[in-house]
Design a protein around this motif. Structure first.
Motif, PDB file in Angstrom:
ATOM      1  N   GLU A 177      10.726  -4.931 -15.466  1.00  0.00           N
ATOM      2  CA  GLU A 177      10.432  -3.534 -15.772  1.00  0.00           C
ATOM      3  C   GLU A 177       9.088  -3.128 -15.170  1.00  0.00           C
ATOM      4  N   PRO A 178       8.892  -1.838 -14.922  1.00  0.00           N
ATOM      5  CA  PRO A 178       7.587  -1.384 -14.425  1.00  0.00           C
ATOM      6  C   PRO A 178       6.465  -1.792 -15.375  1.00  0.00           C
ATOM      7  N   CYS A 179       5.281  -2.043 -14.804  1.00  0.00           N
ATOM      8  CA  CYS A 179       4.188  -2.603 -15.610  1.00  0.00           C
ATOM      9  C   CYS A 179       3.508  -1.573 -16.487  1.00  0.00           C
ATOM     10  N   GLY A 180       3.518  -0.296 -16.070  1.00  0.00           N
ATOM     11  CA  GLY A 180       2.838   0.742 -16.843  1.00  0.00           C
ATOM     12  C   GLY A 180       1.346   0.814 -16.612  1.00  0.00           C
ATOM     13  N   ASN A 181       0.797  -0.075 -15.767  1.00  0.00           N
ATOM     14  CA  ASN A 181      -0.652  -0.094 -15.550  1.00  0.00           C
ATOM     15  C   ASN A 181      -0.992  -0.082 -14.061  1.00  0.00           C
ATOM     16  N   CYS A 182      -0.243   0.726 -13.313  1.00  0.00           N
ATOM     17  CA  CYS A 182      -0.595   0.958 -11.906  1.00  0.00           C
ATOM     18  C   CYS A 182      -0.377   2.446 -11.615  1.00  0.00           C
ATOM     19  N   ASP A 183      -0.880   2.888 -10.475  1.00  0.00           N
ATOM     20  CA  ASP A 183      -0.821   4.328 -10.197  1.00  0.00           C
ATOM     21  C   ASP A 183       0.602   4.826 -10.029  1.00  0.00           C
ATOM     22  N   THR A 184       1.493   4.016  -9.472  1.00  0.00           N
ATOM     23  CA  THR A 184       2.874   4.483  -9.305  1.00  0.00           C
ATOM     24  C   THR A 184       3.589   4.589 -10.643  1.00  0.00           C
ATOM     25  N   CYS A 185       3.291   3.662 -11.561  1.00  0.00           N
ATOM     26  CA  CYS A 185       3.870   3.778 -12.898  1.00  0.00           C
ATOM     27  C   CYS A 185       3.369   5.034 -13.587  1.00  0.00           C
ATOM     28  N   ARG A 186       2.065   5.281 -13.459  1.00  0.00           N
ATOM     29  CA  ARG A 186       1.505   6.478 -14.101  1.00  0.00           C
ATOM     30  C   ARG A 186       2.048   7.764 -13.480  1.00  0.00           C
ATOM     31  N   ALA A 187       2.393   7.696 -12.191  1.00  0.00           N
ATOM     32  CA  ALA A 187       2.950   8.874 -11.507  1.00  0.00           C
ATOM     33  C   ALA A 187       4.436   9.059 -11.796  1.00  0.00           C
ATOM     34  N   GLY A 188       5.061   8.033 -12.361  1.00  0.00           N
ATOM     35  CA  GLY A 188       6.477   8.129 -12.706  1.00  0.00           C
ATOM     36  C   GLY A 188       7.427   7.742 -11.598  1.00  0.00           C
ATOM     37  N   THR A 189       6.924   7.310 -10.444  1.00  0.00           N
ATOM     38  CA  THR A 189       7.823   6.964  -9.337  1.00  0.00           C
ATOM     39  C   THR A 189       8.397   5.554  -9.475  1.00  0.00           C
ATOM     40  N   ALA A 190       7.857   4.767 -10.410  1.00  0.00           N
ATOM     41  CA  ALA A 190       8.320   3.384 -10.563  1.00  0.00           C
ATOM     42  C   ALA A 190       9.199   3.212 -11.787  1.00  0.00           C
ATOM     43  N   ALA A 191       9.774   4.310 -12.256  1.00  0.00           N
ATOM     44  CA  ALA A 191      10.525   4.240 -13.504  1.00  0.00           C
ATOM     45  C   ALA A 191      11.874   3.569 -13.344  1.00  0.00           C
ATOM     46  N   ALA A 192      12.412   3.514 -12.117  1.00  0.00           N
ATOM     47  CA  ALA A 192      13.745   2.935 -11.926  1.00  0.00           C
ATOM     48  C   ALA A 192      13.707   1.438 -12.173  1.00  0.00           C
ATOM     49  N   PRO A 193      14.801   0.859 -12.691  1.00  0.00           N
ATOM     50  CA  PRO A 193      14.851  -0.595 -12.871  1.00  0.00           C
ATOM     51  C   PRO A 193      14.789  -1.305 -11.532  1.00  0.00           C
ATOM     52  N   ALA A 194      14.443  -2.558 -11.576  1.00  0.00           N
ATOM     53  CA  ALA A 194      14.224  -3.321 -10.348  1.00  0.00           C
ATOM     54  C   ALA A 194      15.497  -3.583  -9.580  1.00  0.00           C
TER      55      ALA A 194
ATOM     56  N   ALA B 205       0.817  -1.217   0.000  1.00  0.00           N
ATOM     57  CA  ALA B 205       0.000   0.000   0.000  1.00  0.00           C
ATOM     58  C   ALA B 205       0.847   1.260   0.000  1.00  0.00           C
ATOM     59  N   GLU B 206       2.033   1.195   0.583  1.00  0.00           N
ATOM     60  CA  GLU B 206       2.839   2.398   0.753  1.00  0.00           C
ATOM     61  C   GLU B 206       3.994   2.515  -0.240  1.00  0.00           C
ATOM     62  N   THR B 207       4.238   1.482  -1.042  1.00  0.00           N
ATOM     63  CA  THR B 207       5.374   1.532  -1.952  1.00  0.00           C
ATOM     64  C   THR B 207       5.190   2.598  -3.022  1.00  0.00           C
ATOM     65  N   GLU B 208       6.284   3.164  -3.470  1.00  0.00           N
ATOM     66  CA  GLU B 208       6.273   4.062  -4.623  1.00  0.00           C
ATOM     67  C   GLU B 208       6.826   3.360  -5.847  1.00  0.00           C
ATOM     68  N   ASP B 209       7.242   2.100  -5.669  1.00  0.00           N
ATOM     69  CA  ASP B 209       7.702   1.300  -6.800  1.00  0.00           C
ATOM     70  C   ASP B 209       6.475   0.719  -7.510  1.00  0.00           C
ATOM     71  N   CYS B 210       6.688   0.031  -8.611  1.00  0.00           N
ATOM     72  CA  CYS B 210       5.606  -0.578  -9.375  1.00  0.00           C
ATOM     73  C   CYS B 210       4.842  -1.577  -8.502  1.00  0.00           C
ATOM     74  N   ARG B 211       3.552  -1.369  -8.349  1.00  0.00           N
ATOM     75  CA  ARG B 211       2.762  -2.237  -7.466  1.00  0.00           C
ATOM     76  C   ARG B 211       2.669  -3.659  -8.023  1.00  0.00           C
ATOM     77  N   ARG B 212       2.552  -3.797  -9.310  1.00  0.00           N
ATOM     78  CA  ARG B 212       2.457  -5.137  -9.887  1.00  0.00           C
ATOM     79  C   ARG B 212       3.761  -5.904  -9.666  1.00  0.00           C
ATOM     80  N   ARG B 213       4.883  -5.207  -9.807  1.00  0.00           N
ATOM     81  CA  ARG B 213       6.174  -5.861  -9.575  1.00  0.00           C
ATOM     82  C   ARG B 213       6.281  -6.318  -8.128  1.00  0.00           C
ATOM     83  N   PHE B 214       5.746  -5.515  -7.216  1.00  0.00           N
ATOM     84  CA  PHE B 214       5.772  -5.901  -5.801  1.00  0.00           C
ATOM     85  C   PHE B 214       4.934  -7.157  -5.575  1.00  0.00           C
TER      86      PHE B 214
END
Length: 543
Positions: A464-481, A444-453
């Motif tokens: 890679e970030p999934c592109g279909n979660c709120d953190t991806c859309r916000a750009g906070t999950a852009a870093a590689p895993a 709930a609190e992560t800023e990384d890609c939620r699907r990856r979590f």
């Protein structure tokens, strides 16, 4: 191509009309047709029913399907009959005459499939009749219910390993849509699976958009606004029965056709809500976790959670009821930190030593082959609570359980010692539950890609970030895993000085998440691990 594989493809095509099989289906079918126990973990909507239906038609002898829901059993019976396959179901409302006719048809090989709930398998007459019918395949649907690690543990499932032995040990198929590594391990152990094949297909449901909305106050009005503004139908999950009524009333006031659903309602009321939702008479069901297992409605467009669930296992199972048609769907969690306290409360306490010792003493006093009814009378405990305590005592070697009976283990621990060992085991389980809730908080609190979590929690790596979660859309999950290699790569088996053996299930640039066998899920800073030598590789010899 093996003979069994080719035969499975032929039967799938000719009997079920399946021209193409989905990933994992054919491998699972082939293993079962070859007589190997099989655990299949596959996403909802990936064709788990066909996995057992095809080999069932190749193996000599009828097929027993253990399923927790009567409505689901009847749906599957109807589906099989549409393909001209003889199937029947057995439940508490089945008349004596119907029971007799069903078992006669089963013995005569006129019926191939028999569906029943695990509670039916507690009846000696049912076991006796099934043994005479000599089933060749035993299917355990929703197999995560076997595991006390699972999010939907059912004590009635605990006897299924003994049932398999009593029936002459047919081939076992265990099927579930959601099972993290410890759940899979306990399914295998509980069912006594032999020469097993484990087939774990991808957990990813990329068509489901993931979002968490952090709220400070009661989110009821936000939930109503969110639901009213979304394409429907959908499901809203909430923690308490009272809350289902409150939210459904608010939705109806907002012009949304909604109804409450929880286990405290009469069966007829629950069935009515279920049927209205399935046929489109209801747009939204507001429910506790009592609603959803076996709901095969492909066009559910959203699943909302009014509070944080107790584990990622439960969350992923529930959001998986959205978008089964492959079209876009949404999963939204309304998150308040204080809701975590409610989940800790629901996790329950540890049974007291006096009660445990009393159960162990009752088993010893009753002697070999004590019936559970007799033990309930001696202890005054409910069937569900007694089953849970007997399970703990069996796990510490104090009692041996059969389909209906319990007996003391010769040379096992005395009642007082058994009670203490069982309490320690229960405390470890509660600690694991705490760590699973902690993983839900981190989601709930992560800023990384939620699907990856989420996928990492289940042992899968999304690079890679999934592109279909709120953190991806916000750009906070852009870093590689982060690197997958290094001293502790993904899936490495490790050992901790205090927490014992475990496995790396998530690997980031600066931290590890390890699932320990006894201590549950733990997040460790990689720098601290290296500087303090906290972990050692347990699989060094295999590298």
């Amino acid at each position: 191509m093996s003979g069994a594989r080719a035969e499975c493809e032929r039967v799938a095509r000719e009997a079920l009309g399946l021209e193409e099989l989905r990933p994992g289906q054919l491998a699972a079918m082939t293993a079962l047709a070859e007589g190997r126990d099989t655990l299949a973990v596959m996403p909802t909507g990936s064709g788990k029913s066909a996995i057992y239906q095809v080999p069932a038609l190749l193996l000599k002898g009828p097929t027993l399907v253990v399923s927790p829901l009567i409505a689901l059993q009847r749906d599957q019976v109807e589906a099989l009959r549409e393909h001209d396959e003889e199937a029947a179901s057995l439940d508490a409302r089945t008349s004596a005459r119907q029971r007799t006719a069903t078992f006669e048809a089963l013995r005569a090989r006129e019926t191939e499939f028999l569906f029943c709930a695990p509670e039916q398998l507690a009846r000696p007459d049912v076991i006796r009749e099934l043994k005479a019918a000599a089933p060749s395949l035993m299917v355990v649907d929703e197999a995560h219910c076997v595991s006390s690690w699972g999010h939907d543990f059912r004590p009635d499932y605990l006897r299924l390993g003994s049932v398999a032995e009593a029936l002459g040990r047919p081939v076992i198929a265990a099927l579930t849509a959601t099972a993290a590594p410890p759940v899979r391990a306990e399914i295998v152990e509980r069912l006594g699976m032999r020469d097993r094949v484990e087939i774990v297909q991808g957990f990813d449901r990329p068509n489901i958009s993931l979002e968490v909305r952090r709220v400070l106050d009661d989110p009821a009005q936000e939930i109503v606004a969110a639901v009213a503004g979304q394409e429907r139908p959908g499901i809203v999950y909430t923690t308490t029965r009272r809350r289902t009524g409150q939210l459904s009333d608010l939705l109806n006031e907002a012009g949304v056709r909604a109804a409450a659903y929880h286990a405290g309602m009469r069966r007829a009321e629950r069935d009515e809500v279920h049927d209205r939702f399935m046929d489109g008479g209801l747009e939204v069901v507001v429910a506790t976790n009592a609603f959803g297992m076996g709901i095969d409605k492909p066009d559910v467009r959203f699943v909302c959670h009014a509070e944080v669930p107790g584990s990622p296992d439960a969350y992923y199972q529930e959001i998986g009821r959205a978008g089964r048609d492959g079209e876009p769907a949404a999963a939204t969690l309304f998150y308040r930190q204080e809701d975590l306290g409610l989940q800790r409360y629901f996790a329950g306490g540890v049974p007291d030593a006096e009660t445990l010792a009393g159960v162990a003493a009752a088993v010893a006093a009753a002697g070999p082959g004590a019936g559970r009814k007799e033990l309930r009378e001696r202890t005054g405990l409910s069937p569900r609570r007694l089953t849970g305590l007997l399970d703990l005592l069996e796990r510490v070697g104090a009692v041996r359980l059969g389909t209906r009976r319990a007996e003391p283990v010769p040379g096992g621990p005395a009642p007082e010692e058994a009670a203490e060992l069982a309490r320690e085991l229960a405390e470890r389980r509660r600690e694991v539950e705490r760590t699973r809730l902690e993983m839900m908080r981190r989601y709930a609190e992560t800023e990384d890609c939620r699907r990856r979590f989420l996928l990492g929690y289940f042992g899968e790596h999304l690079p890679e970030p999934c592109g279909n979660c709120d953190t991806c859309r916000a750009g906070t999950a852009a870093a590689p895993a982060g690197p997958a290699d290094g001293p502790f790569p993904l899936h490495a088996r490790v050992e901790h000085r205090a927490w014992g053996p475990g496995q790396v299930i998530q690997r980031g640039e600066d931290r590890l998440t390890v699932l320990f066998e006894e201590a549950g899920y733990r997040e460790l800073a990689l720098d601290a691990v290296l500087e303090q030598d906290l972990l050692t590789r347990a699989d060094e010899d295999e590298r």
